[in-house]
Scaffold this active site. Structure first.
Site, PDB file in Angstrom:
ATOM      1  N   GLY A  53       0.833  -1.201   0.000  1.00  0.00           N
ATOM      2  CA  GLY A  53       0.000   0.000   0.000  1.00  0.00           C
ATOM      3  C   GLY A  53       0.864   1.246   0.000  1.00  0.00           C
ATOM      4  O   GLY A  53       0.490   2.266   0.577  1.00  0.00           O
ATOM      5  N   GLY A  54       2.021   1.152  -0.636  1.00  0.00           N
ATOM      6  CA  GLY A  54       3.004   2.232  -0.528  1.00  0.00           C
ATOM      7  C   GLY A  54       2.842   3.364  -1.529  1.00  0.00           C
ATOM      8  O   GLY A  54       3.640   4.299  -1.552  1.00  0.00           O
ATOM      9  N   THR A  56       0.203   5.519  -1.922  1.00  0.00           N
ATOM     10  CA  THR A  56      -0.569   6.695  -1.500  1.00  0.00           C
ATOM     11  C   THR A  56      -0.620   6.786   0.023  1.00  0.00           C
ATOM     12  O   THR A  56      -0.228   5.859   0.731  1.00  0.00           O
ATOM     13  CB  THR A  56      -2.032   6.585  -1.986  1.00  0.00           C
ATOM     14  OG1 THR A  56      -2.565   5.336  -1.505  1.00  0.00           O
ATOM     15  CG2 THR A  56      -2.131   6.624  -3.505  1.00  0.00           C
ATOM     16  N   ASP A 104      -1.018  -7.804  -5.935  1.00  0.00           N
ATOM     17  CA  ASP A 104      -2.214  -7.843  -5.097  1.00  0.00           C
ATOM     18  C   ASP A 104      -1.875  -8.687  -3.873  1.00  0.00           C
ATOM     19  O   ASP A 104      -1.558  -9.873  -3.996  1.00  0.00           O
ATOM     20  CB  ASP A 104      -3.366  -8.478  -5.879  1.00  0.00           C
ATOM     21  CG  ASP A 104      -4.685  -8.405  -5.122  1.00  0.00           C
ATOM     22  OD1 ASP A 104      -4.657  -8.373  -3.872  1.00  0.00           O
ATOM     23  OD2 ASP A 104      -5.735  -8.370  -5.771  1.00  0.00           O
ATOM     24  N   SER A 144     -22.352  -8.790   2.573  1.00  0.00           N
ATOM     25  CA  SER A 144     -22.429 -10.134   1.985  1.00  0.00           C
ATOM     26  C   SER A 144     -21.223 -10.931   2.477  1.00  0.00           C
ATOM     27  O   SER A 144     -20.230 -10.354   2.931  1.00  0.00           O
ATOM     28  CB  SER A 144     -22.371 -10.032   0.468  1.00  0.00           C
ATOM     29  OG  SER A 144     -21.078  -9.599   0.082  1.00  0.00           O
ATOM     30  N   TYR A 186      -9.683   0.530  16.974  1.00  0.00           N
ATOM     31  CA  TYR A 186     -10.891  -0.235  17.318  1.00  0.00           C
ATOM     32  C   TYR A 186     -10.651  -1.737  17.370  1.00  0.00           C
ATOM     33  O   TYR A 186     -11.609  -2.505  17.454  1.00  0.00           O
ATOM     34  CB  TYR A 186     -12.045   0.095  16.367  1.00  0.00           C
ATOM     35  CG  TYR A 186     -11.703   0.023  14.891  1.00  0.00           C
ATOM     36  CD1 TYR A 186     -11.653   1.165  14.119  1.00  0.00           C
ATOM     37  CD2 TYR A 186     -11.427  -1.195  14.271  1.00  0.00           C
ATOM     38  CE1 TYR A 186     -11.336   1.110  12.769  1.00  0.00           C
ATOM     39  CE2 TYR A 186     -11.107  -1.258  12.928  1.00  0.00           C
ATOM     40  CZ  TYR A 186     -11.074  -0.101  12.180  1.00  0.00           C
ATOM     41  OH  TYR A 186     -10.761  -0.163  10.852  1.00  0.00           O
ATOM     42  N   ILE A 230      -6.394  10.370   9.845  1.00  0.00           N
ATOM     43  CA  ILE A 230      -5.330  11.092   9.167  1.00  0.00           C
ATOM     44  C   ILE A 230      -5.937  12.238   8.359  1.00  0.00           C
ATOM     45  O   ILE A 230      -6.956  12.052   7.683  1.00  0.00           O
ATOM     46  CB  ILE A 230      -4.582  10.142   8.205  1.00  0.00           C
ATOM     47  CG1 ILE A 230      -4.049   8.925   8.948  1.00  0.00           C
ATOM     48  CG2 ILE A 230      -3.456  10.866   7.457  1.00  0.00           C
ATOM     49  CD1 ILE A 230      -2.909   9.195   9.860  1.00  0.00           C
TER      50      ILE A 230
END
Lengths: 271, 271, 271, 271
Positions: A53-54, A56, A104, A144, A186, A230
């Site tokens: 996930g680098g 953004t 992915d 779902s 959480y 953020i």
């Protein structure tokens, strides 16, 4: 827009989503964001980082900070064009090699190839950051089975695949490493409306605690960080507002106000 | 066989698996297993229970106890022949209807059909017990991505699919219900050697805590129970011994000794 | 009085005190209080219980339930006249011996004498309930050191003194026992406005967890229960309202509304 | 001395004290202690720190590190001569003002005077470290009520008195501050043999979590740190060995071996 942030937060919290919004104006003066690095220059010299996930947001912020402190960085996500732009931007500002790798995290084979790619271009990474994530903010009864599975796959299984793939190689190379996983406030107590994310991320925390003990013998350290909201990303809160039918506000302004009590996070503050 | 259980446990615990085996002989006199039901007869009259992994072990024990207290029970697992034998046995001893339903908890469609089946034969269940589980006791670096995924699928996703399917129907029927999930003592702090199970089961705990709040408005209660080692199943401990290369003992005798401190669980004691 | 309970709770929660008040009317139909005992008659026959704070409220409720199930009970607090009335009332309704013993839990000598007294009149107790407590609901910066110390003395030290005194005797007598301590839902995560109580009660929880392991060899079991708000006592909520300057309501009516989500506790429901 | 550390640890752990001693030799190469400061020079310039138990060990180490990074420091404990030596030593090495203040943390009046003293000589502190502690390593049934109370007084009440006294002044001065409390790894889950310390320190953790929320509005941040065994102090482990009747070893050598898995703490590493 006169209606105060209090009543909004309040309205949401009646429905079970935990938010801390109190006294923000008052306390920000005490907790000014510190924008310069906390660590001395060159702290991560000769280190190779692998960040999912680098491309953004938070992942980009961490990649940027690590590079500015001397690390070479592989940034991994599904969108190659985004990664390429980010890599170029960070590389230019830091003078470090930043490698974009499309993969992915839900696909173990893709992760294997991504780590191969990192080894070939930079070397075996010793800083692994499991930052890729997904979330549906929704009453649980509207999810779902497939929606549930998607979040578990990205957040929990993706983290496991990256950790197994890099961990096995580091053990074989008899080389220590550090692992960081991004979780959420959480996790421990759970939360309405984000149940698959909460379940997946608490699984990540337990994976982290377990391997911190089990793989200590191989020179590996494991940590989690659970950042609050953020400033830079509007999407999350926008969605939250949508499901609560409150989306009558200027969201960027609203998000501005939703910073945690007395603090104002920016992405580069976190690592 | 002279070598005491202490040294074995000790040997294992040096490798990070948490076991409590101390002082068993001494304390068993204080904690005799209570075999008769703690609840008055007929407590679960007119209640319908849905138990995954209900054909053997713990699930069978709970099915049996619930039936003996008046419930009608659907027992669900992959092996129809095992289920049919169990159903007949419990039905005979309790005089209650016990329905065997073959389904794999990893498959949302199969779960949907299983709940349909339960509704058709008994009615909508208001006691849902997520008991089906799987585990690999193994150093984490020896796990394949597929091994990891299998445990997450059974334990975490399986529980979610059953909970979503039955929960949605109970909400629609405006009928309360109780959910019980079986977790493990190694959830909260994690544990070496059972990392996928620990991660999945802590996810189940957070799912449970989250919905206990979110679905309280629909009259649903959620609980977990984390039983210690159970006397009746040898397999788990046998595997554990195998991986530690200690399998030179008579395992049934060994398991006998591995009861938790001062307690002697049997399956029917748990519900 | 048109102003709804929502806005009040909301107002309080903005200031950091955690309350769950949502959807009460809606859910009460699902969670009717069960007033009759859950356990079979005579469950506690031949057992002797020792309950601190046993003269009123929750302690009285537990004393009453235990006696109705066959136990003999010593109830302990500072106010002898209150204890005497309660003892007579419970004794009459249950047919069991109920002994009132005046003692301040903060005084180890007084506790020693109280256990002596119990031994002389009933025998050595094997059910010990640490229920006596105190609390100041106040912004922490308004507390004096003495206010802090008073709560720690009653809640944490009082529990320790009772546990040490009875535990040592039970060990000597080679006789098992069960210990129950009353804690609070705000223990684990802490809470504003009740900091000394939160700190003391989490200490009680850790005392409980520690001895559950350490004294298992002596046949002792340890548990905590953290009840939510109780219907019968107005004082707590009245004070809370006072500190938040909201005391313009009919408090008994207000408390009625402050039951936890979907539940309606009464004191005798808890044991 | 041939007998390995494993068997000792093992022996102790059978009695319930949690120790992690595995694979130390193997992993130390990965986790070399980092002795130089992690933070840039002058990080704490113009800051005033107040450290209880600051004359020796961990407290001295933190005082020394803070001073070397530019802070002025008040060190507080009961023994003035020890404090004076430490103050002179740190002052000489760092060039910063270090003030020794004699006070017993159990006495709120003494703490008041100590903070007065600090204000007069250095100014109002904005870094407050609650480091003073005490412990009895003993089977709980051998503790007197007084032994219990002593630990609670030092660890929990002492921390509260210092926090209340400095916190109230910081609120009045409208000046933020940071609080650090030293806790222990055995807090959350409890531990045999150190029950009063575990109970007190978990109380400190909850005090910390509570005020982190409640006093955020006043610009205060709160944190705990739970260090593992420290190399420099032999006393703790010596006592532990004594109670387990194992004191037949060269203790300094033994302690050397008791470092946490793969790590080798030294006092100045902690802050």
């Amino acid at each position: 827009m006169k209606k105060s942030v209090y009543s909004i937060t309040t309205f949401i919290s009646k429905r079970g989503f935990h938010l801390a919004s109190c006294n923000m104006q008052k306390t920000t003066k005490f907790f000014e964001p510190c924008i310069k690095p906390m660590l001395p220059p060159g702290t991560f010299k000769d280190r190779i980082a692998f960040i999912t996930g680098g491309g953004t947001g938070l992942g980009k912020g961490m990649a940027s900070m690590l590079a500015s402190l001397g690390a070479q960085v592989a940034i991994v996500s599904r969108k190659l064009d985004v990664l390429e732009n980010t890599a170029e931007e960070i590389s230019k500002s830091s003078g470090q090699k930043v490698v974009p790798i499309a993969a992915d995290v839900r696909d173990p084979e893709a992760i294997k190839k991504a780590v191969d790619d990192c080894e070939n271009k930079l070397g075996l990474p010793s800083i692994i950051i499991n930052n890729a994530a997904g979330n549906f903010i929704s009453p649980t009864e509207r999810l779902s089975p497939n929606a549930w599975k998607t979040i578990i796959d990205i957040v929990l299984n993706g983290t496991a695949y990256v950790t197994l793939e890099t961990g096995k190689r580091l053990i074989k190379a008899n080389q220590g490493g550090v692992f960081l996983a991004l979780t959420a406030t959480y996790c421990t107590q759970g939360s309405s409306f984000v149940v698959p994310s909460a379940a997946a991320k608490t699984g990540v925390e337990v994976l982290t605690k377990s391997l911190a003990s089990e793989w200590a013998q191989y020179g590996m350290r494991f940590n989690c960080i659970a950042p609050g909201p953020i400033e830079t990303k509007v999407r999350l809160w926008k969605e939250m507002l949508m499901i609560t039918n409150l989306f009558k506000y200027d969201s960027s302004n609203f998000v501005q106000k939703l910073k945690p009590p007395g603090r104002s996070f920016r992405t580069y503050q976190l690592f």
